[in-house]
Design a protein around this motif. Structure first.
Motif, mmCIF file in Angstrom:
data_model
loop_
_atom_site.group_PDB
_atom_site.id
_atom_site.type_symbol
_atom_site.label_atom_id
_atom_site.label_comp_id
_atom_site.label_asym_id
_atom_site.label_seq_id
_atom_site.Cartn_x
_atom_site.Cartn_y
_atom_site.Cartn_z
ATOM 1 N N GLN A 1 0.846 -1.202 0.000
ATOM 2 C CA GLN A 1 0.000 0.000 0.000
ATOM 3 C C GLN A 1 0.881 1.251 0.000
ATOM 4 O OE1 GLN A 1 -2.329 0.836 3.523
ATOM 5 N NE2 GLN A 1 -3.979 1.738 2.322
ATOM 6 N N GLY B 1 -1.302 4.627 3.920
ATOM 7 C CA GLY B 1 -2.497 4.175 4.627
ATOM 8 C C GLY B 1 -2.096 3.309 5.793
ATOM 9 N N ARG B 2 -3.056 2.594 6.309
ATOM 10 C CA ARG B 2 -2.836 1.853 7.555
ATOM 11 C C ARG B 2 -1.863 0.691 7.430
ATOM 12 N NH1 ARG B 2 -7.269 2.946 11.196
ATOM 13 N NH2 ARG B 2 -8.811 4.158 10.084
ATOM 14 N N ARG C 1 -2.666 1.837 -4.450
ATOM 15 C CA ARG C 1 -3.849 1.809 -3.583
ATOM 16 C C ARG C 1 -4.082 0.371 -3.139
ATOM 17 N NH1 ARG C 1 -8.206 5.481 -4.211
ATOM 18 N NH2 ARG C 1 -9.044 4.264 -2.499
ATOM 19 N N ASP C 2 -4.489 0.175 -1.904
ATOM 20 C CA ASP C 2 -4.635 -1.210 -1.431
ATOM 21 C C ASP C 2 -5.657 -2.006 -2.244
ATOM 22 O OD1 ASP C 2 -6.935 -0.086 -0.355
ATOM 23 O OD2 ASP C 2 -6.756 -1.151 1.562
ATOM 24 N N ASP C 3 -6.691 -1.313 -2.734
ATOM 25 C CA ASP C 3 -7.732 -2.008 -3.511
ATOM 26 C C ASP C 3 -7.171 -2.675 -4.773
ATOM 27 O OD1 ASP C 3 -10.387 -0.071 -2.501
ATOM 28 O OD2 ASP C 3 -8.334 0.699 -2.414
ATOM 29 N N ASN D 1 -9.562 -8.620 4.312
ATOM 30 C CA ASN D 1 -10.873 -8.094 3.933
ATOM 31 C C ASN D 1 -10.906 -7.661 2.469
ATOM 32 O OD1 ASN D 1 -8.993 -6.121 5.054
ATOM 33 N ND2 ASN D 1 -10.574 -4.587 4.791
ATOM 34 N N LEU E 1 -15.306 -1.188 8.516
ATOM 35 C CA LEU E 1 -14.179 -1.711 9.291
ATOM 36 C C LEU E 1 -14.092 -1.000 10.629
ATOM 37 C CD1 LEU E 1 -11.430 -1.954 6.553
ATOM 38 C CD2 LEU E 1 -12.776 -3.813 7.537
ATOM 39 N N SER F 1 -11.669 -0.947 14.346
ATOM 40 C CA SER F 1 -10.627 -1.552 15.190
ATOM 41 C C SER F 1 -10.867 -1.223 16.647
ATOM 42 C CB SER F 1 -9.211 -1.241 14.706
ATOM 43 O OG SER F 1 -9.040 0.105 14.451
HETATM 44 P P1 ATP Z 1 -6.048 3.244 -0.107
HETATM 45 O O1 ATP Z 1 -5.818 4.689 -0.349
HETATM 46 O O2 ATP Z 1 -4.776 2.450 -0.267
HETATM 47 O O3 ATP Z 1 -7.190 2.655 -0.907
HETATM 48 P P2 ATP Z 1 -7.784 2.844 2.180
HETATM 49 O O4 ATP Z 1 -8.313 4.134 2.664
HETATM 50 O O5 ATP Z 1 -8.661 1.974 1.344
HETATM 51 O O6 ATP Z 1 -6.394 3.110 1.433
HETATM 52 P P3 ATP Z 1 -6.808 2.197 4.853
HETATM 53 O O7 ATP Z 1 -7.782 2.970 5.668
HETATM 54 O O8 ATP Z 1 -5.396 2.670 4.792
HETATM 55 O O9 ATP Z 1 -7.334 1.917 3.373
HETATM 56 O O10 ATP Z 1 -6.830 0.686 5.408
HETATM 57 C C1 ATP Z 1 -6.092 -0.311 4.794
HETATM 58 C C2 ATP Z 1 -6.389 -1.617 5.491
HETATM 59 O O11 ATP Z 1 -5.983 -1.542 6.857
HETATM 60 C C3 ATP Z 1 -7.843 -2.049 5.583
HETATM 61 O O12 ATP Z 1 -8.342 -2.621 4.385
HETATM 62 C C4 ATP Z 1 -7.784 -3.057 6.711
HETATM 63 O O13 ATP Z 1 -7.336 -4.317 6.231
HETATM 64 C C5 ATP Z 1 -6.710 -2.483 7.636
HETATM 65 N N1 ATP Z 1 -7.261 -1.824 8.847
HETATM 66 C C6 ATP Z 1 -6.841 -2.041 10.109
HETATM 67 N N2 ATP Z 1 -7.536 -1.322 10.994
HETATM 68 C C7 ATP Z 1 -8.423 -0.630 10.327
HETATM 69 C C8 ATP Z 1 -9.436 0.312 10.701
HETATM 70 N N3 ATP Z 1 -9.674 0.651 11.941
HETATM 71 N N4 ATP Z 1 -10.161 0.878 9.726
HETATM 72 C C9 ATP Z 1 -9.907 0.570 8.453
HETATM 73 N N5 ATP Z 1 -8.979 -0.329 8.054
HETATM 74 C C10 ATP Z 1 -8.241 -0.929 8.965
#
Ligand code: ATP
Ligand code: MG
Length: 299
Positions: free
Chosen positions: A12, A15-16, A54-56, A75, A170, A172
């Motif tokens: 990624q 992001g997280r 992007r993680d998707d 997920n 989602l 946590s």
């Molecule tokens: P991107 O810009 O890459 O699409 P995103 O906004 O879809 O990022 P993030 O919020 O960074 O994604 O979360 C990435 C992944 O982190 C989630 O898909 C999940 O597996 C994990 N994760 C762990 N804790 C949480 C949380 N509290 N909320 C959301 N995702 C979490």
């Protein structure tokens, strides 16, 4: 597109999962510098390129064989797999192992004033989510009809904005739900980050590199879950003391200088040593108890 002999790993971008993914690869000895503007980071000491996306996009890149490995939340992986299966697109990949970060759960949540009994309370209602496939699978298993409200972001504000009755998002800690006047009613999926490999057969040298990275990841994760324990113990309670050390069947027992009634114990424990156990150990006469983190493990 030119075929590369370098191993491609998708992580990624931001992001997280991004910091932990980079940290994991670095602790496996892969050296690289990330330039925030750049899609690709080349490793200087191994034939590895990191693709920052992007993680998707990560599951699809692995399933299509565009990259060799990917680090992704289960997920997102499972959501993409159901989606691709329904479209008849390639949906195969090999889950090499679960990792020790990215823990979260996909949950149903409703406004605090909602009188929720069970999932059937959502019959006929609208649910906002970014995970329509995981939600559909769960609700189909329960035989509940609901209406979709697909949102890529800001799912938690949908009920207050009048877009939906509940959400599937989602969680946590649950703090975001609370801040938006929602409460969690049901967990529909539990997730961790994982590392996946494309099903395409690899040249021997590339597969050997994948095996090496995986074995190092195993070593790093095992080390993080383990502790190195040192203590002094009376010989008469030695057996009881060893029995209290979690997952340390064969500790090293060494004599102490000038003390024949006591020995030193060195052990690797598969778990942390909690205060309660430490107190029990001291009651059995143990002293000088040290619990230390382990950086790497092999063999
Ligand atoms: P991107 O810009 O890459 O699409 P995103 O906004 O879809 O990022 P993030 O919020 O960074 O994604 O979360 C990435 C992944 O982190 C989630 O898909 C999940 O597996 C994990 N994760 C762990 N804790 C949480 C949380 N509290 N909320 C959301 N995702 C979490
Ligand atoms: Mg995303």
């Amino acid at each position: 597109m030119s075929e590369t002999t370098r191993l491609r790993i998708a992580i990624q971008k931001s992001g997280r999962l991004s910091k932990e993914s980079q940290k994991l690869l670095k602790s496996c000895g892969v050296k690289f510098n990330v330039n925030e503007q750049r899609l690709i980071a080349h490793s200087d000491n191994m034939p590895i390129d990191l693709l920052r996306v992007r993680d998707d996009d990560i599951p699809g890149l692995v399933m299509d064989g565009v990259v060799d490995l990917g680090i992704i939340g289960e997920n997102v992986l499972e959501e993409e797999q159901i989606e691709r299966n329904s479209l008849g697109k390639p949906a195969e990949c090999i889950k090499l192992r679960e990792l020790d970060f990215g823990a979260c759960r996909l949950s149903l949540a409703v406004p605090t004033e909602f009188n929720y009994q069970d999932a059937s309370s959502l019959e006929g209602l609208r649910i906002a989510t970014s995970y329509p496939n995981l939600l559909r699978r769960y609700m189909q298993e329960k035989g509940i009809n609901y209406r979709d409200c697909m949102l890529k972001g800001s799912v938690e504000v949908a009920p207050r904005a009048g877009l939906s009755d509940g959400i599937c998002d989602l969680v946590s800690t649950g703090a975001t739900l609370e801040a938006n006047g929602l409460y969690e009613t049901e967990v529909i999926y539990r997730s961790m980050a994982c590392i996946i490999q494309s099903t395409q057969s690899q040249p021997d040298d590339k597969q050997a590199l994948i095996n090496k990275i995986l074995s190092r990841i195993n070593g790093v994760v095992r080390a993080k879950e383990s502790k190195y324990i040192l203590l002094h113990a009376p010989t008469e309670t030695l057996e009881q003391i060893v029995a209290l050390l979690p997952g340390a069947e064969n500790p090293t027992v060494l004599p102490l200088n000038d003390d024949t009634n006591r020995v030193a114990i060195h052990a690797v424990s598969t778990e942390d040593l909690f205060w309660d156990t430490m107190e029990q150990l001291t009651q059995l006469g143990a002293s000088s108890i040290l619990v230390m983190p382990i950086e790497k493990m092999m063999g």
